[in-house]
Design a protein around this motif. Structure first.
Motif, PDB file in Angstrom:
ATOM      1  N   SER A   1     -35.488 -13.059  46.843  1.00  0.00           N
ATOM      2  CA  SER A   1     -35.945 -14.056  47.830  1.00  0.00           C
ATOM      3  C   SER A   1     -34.781 -14.314  48.776  1.00  0.00           C
ATOM      4  O   SER A   1     -33.696 -14.703  48.341  1.00  0.00           O
ATOM      5  CB  SER A   1     -36.303 -15.379  47.154  1.00  0.00           C
ATOM      6  N   LEU A   2     -35.042 -14.088  50.057  1.00  0.00           N
ATOM      7  CA  LEU A   2     -34.005 -14.314  51.061  1.00  0.00           C
ATOM      8  C   LEU A   2     -34.117 -15.754  51.560  1.00  0.00           C
ATOM      9  O   LEU A   2     -35.202 -16.225  51.889  1.00  0.00           O
ATOM     10  CB  LEU A   2     -34.212 -13.315  52.211  1.00  0.00           C
ATOM     11  N   ILE A   3     -32.966 -16.436  51.582  1.00  0.00           N
ATOM     12  CA  ILE A   3     -32.957 -17.847  51.987  1.00  0.00           C
ATOM     13  C   ILE A   3     -32.003 -18.017  53.151  1.00  0.00           C
ATOM     14  O   ILE A   3     -30.881 -17.517  53.113  1.00  0.00           O
ATOM     15  CB  ILE A   3     -32.481 -18.746  50.817  1.00  0.00           C
ATOM     16  N   LYS A   4     -32.454 -18.742  54.191  1.00  0.00           N
ATOM     17  CA  LYS A   4     -31.546 -19.017  55.300  1.00  0.00           C
ATOM     18  C   LYS A   4     -30.820 -20.320  54.990  1.00  0.00           C
ATOM     19  O   LYS A   4     -31.462 -21.345  54.780  1.00  0.00           O
ATOM     20  CB  LYS A   4     -32.327 -19.127  56.613  1.00  0.00           C
ATOM     21  N   GLY A   5     -29.511 -20.270  54.890  1.00  0.00           N
ATOM     22  CA  GLY A   5     -28.789 -21.493  54.554  1.00  0.00           C
ATOM     23  C   GLY A   5     -27.301 -21.324  54.715  1.00  0.00           C
ATOM     24  O   GLY A   5     -26.790 -20.202  54.804  1.00  0.00           O
ATOM     25  N   ASP A   6     -26.610 -22.460  54.734  1.00  0.00           N
ATOM     26  CA  ASP A   6     -25.155 -22.466  54.885  1.00  0.00           C
ATOM     27  C   ASP A   6     -24.532 -22.551  53.493  1.00  0.00           C
ATOM     28  O   ASP A   6     -24.596 -23.604  52.849  1.00  0.00           O
ATOM     29  CB  ASP A   6     -24.763 -23.673  55.747  1.00  0.00           C
ATOM     30  N   ILE A   7     -23.925 -21.478  53.055  1.00  0.00           N
ATOM     31  CA  ILE A   7     -23.410 -21.427  51.673  1.00  0.00           C
ATOM     32  C   ILE A   7     -22.302 -22.439  51.428  1.00  0.00           C
ATOM     33  O   ILE A   7     -22.004 -22.776  50.295  1.00  0.00           O
ATOM     34  CB  ILE A   7     -22.920 -20.005  51.276  1.00  0.00           C
ATOM     35  N   LEU A   8     -21.682 -22.941  52.498  1.00  0.00           N
ATOM     36  CA  LEU A   8     -20.571 -23.885  52.319  1.00  0.00           C
ATOM     37  C   LEU A   8     -21.034 -25.344  52.290  1.00  0.00           C
ATOM     38  O   LEU A   8     -20.222 -26.256  52.128  1.00  0.00           O
ATOM     39  CB  LEU A   8     -19.530 -23.697  53.428  1.00  0.00           C
ATOM     40  N   ASN A   9     -22.327 -25.546  52.441  1.00  0.00           N
ATOM     41  CA  ASN A   9     -22.861 -26.898  52.458  1.00  0.00           C
ATOM     42  C   ASN A   9     -23.114 -27.396  51.020  1.00  0.00           C
ATOM     43  O   ASN A   9     -23.876 -26.778  50.277  1.00  0.00           O
ATOM     44  CB  ASN A   9     -24.169 -26.895  53.269  1.00  0.00           C
ATOM     45  N   GLU A  10     -22.461 -28.494  50.675  1.00  0.00           N
ATOM     46  CA  GLU A  10     -22.530 -28.970  49.290  1.00  0.00           C
ATOM     47  C   GLU A  10     -23.938 -29.355  48.849  1.00  0.00           C
ATOM     48  O   GLU A  10     -24.342 -29.110  47.717  1.00  0.00           O
ATOM     49  CB  GLU A  10     -21.592 -30.165  49.091  1.00  0.00           C
ATOM     50  N   LYS A  11     -24.682 -29.943  49.767  1.00  0.00           N
ATOM     51  CA  LYS A  11     -26.049 -30.355  49.445  1.00  0.00           C
ATOM     52  C   LYS A  11     -26.910 -29.118  49.163  1.00  0.00           C
ATOM     53  O   LYS A  11     -27.736 -29.101  48.261  1.00  0.00           O
ATOM     54  CB  LYS A  11     -26.628 -31.146  50.626  1.00  0.00           C
TER      55      LYS A  11
END
Ligand code: GLN
Length: 241
Positions: free
Chosen positions: A125-135
């Motif tokens: 599953s491909l997810i668009k997201g910021d890996i450095l975001n703690e939340k």
């Protein structure tokens, strides 16, 4: 053009020769062959590429080798910063009955990964997201293996980099002044996403071994092991939590 005369004699359509010359000129400018061909191979998987997406390296195949030895049936795997999707595609092709979440922030890489992971939809599953975001990180729980080839070039590496590298996306290469920003952050914010007894598998710069090992120890990882790539350079660090 005169050098191509022998080809012309063999009745090869002139338009192909012009095309070859056009491609050769791009290469002459330093554009990596992978961007010219728009295709490359990683771990036996054909990978589509566009500019703005990190080119899969042979060194990174070691990361996959190490991960495949650790991964077990039914494992849940999290790949941070998937880029072209090559690592997740290689894992999915080689091991059945696992679930992979592959995360990418940048649009060009995300779109590219989408194409490369199309054949592995049941597994990845491909997810668009910021890996450095703690939340964002806190949403992941009970992961059995985290894998990442984060940006790790130092400021100095970037200043002295060879021509070809300049065509690749800086955000996929630059890891902060000492090249360690992503390791510090990932170890800190994802350690609680891992199930007890699980592993983190990082690709590292050949000079980053001791620093990355220390970062993992500092964050509570143990059984730390480092593996060399085919050129005998330190390339992969694994830690267990
Ligand atoms: N291995 C790449 C290089 O040396 C860098 C990739 C990365 O930063 N993860 O060019």
């Amino acid at each position: 053009m005169h050098k191509c005369k022998w080809i012309l004699k063999k009745n090869i359509d002139g338009k192909y020769i012009l095309k070859c010359i056009k491609l050769a000129k791009k290469r002459q400018k330093g554009i990596p062959i992978q961007y010219i061909l728009k295709n490359w191979e990683f771990y036996g998987v054909p990978i589509k590429l566009t500019k703005g997406v990190l080119i899969p390296r042979q060194d990174t195949e070691k990361l996959v080798d190490v991960a495949l030895k650790i991964i077990k049936k039914n494992d849940i795997i999290l790949e941070l910063g998937t880029g072209s999707g090559c690592i997740s595609a290689a894992i999915a092709k080689n091991i059945k009955n696992v679930k992979i979440f592959a995360v990418e922030k940048y649009f060009k890489a995300y779109s590219c990964a989408k194409r490369n992971l199309k054949n592995f939809k049941n597994t990845v599953s491909l997810i668009k997201g910021d890996i450095l975001n703690e939340k964002f990180a806190s949403k992941f729980e009970n992961i059995n293996l985290i894998i990442s080839n984060p940006p790790y070039l130092t400021k100095k590496d970037i200043e002295n980099m060879q021509l070809e590298l300049k065509f690749e996306p800086k955000q996929a290469l630059y890891g902060g002044v000492d090249g360690l920003d992503y390791y510090r952050k990932i170890a800190k914010i994802y350690k609680n996403s891992l199930k007890k007894g699980s592993h983190i598998v990082f690709e590292i710069s050949h000079s980053g071994r001791f620093a990355v090992e220390d970062i993992l120890k500092y964050n509570g990882f143990s059984n730390i092991q480092t593996y060399k790539d085919l050129t005998c350079k330190d390339r992969v660090v694994v830690g267990k939590i």
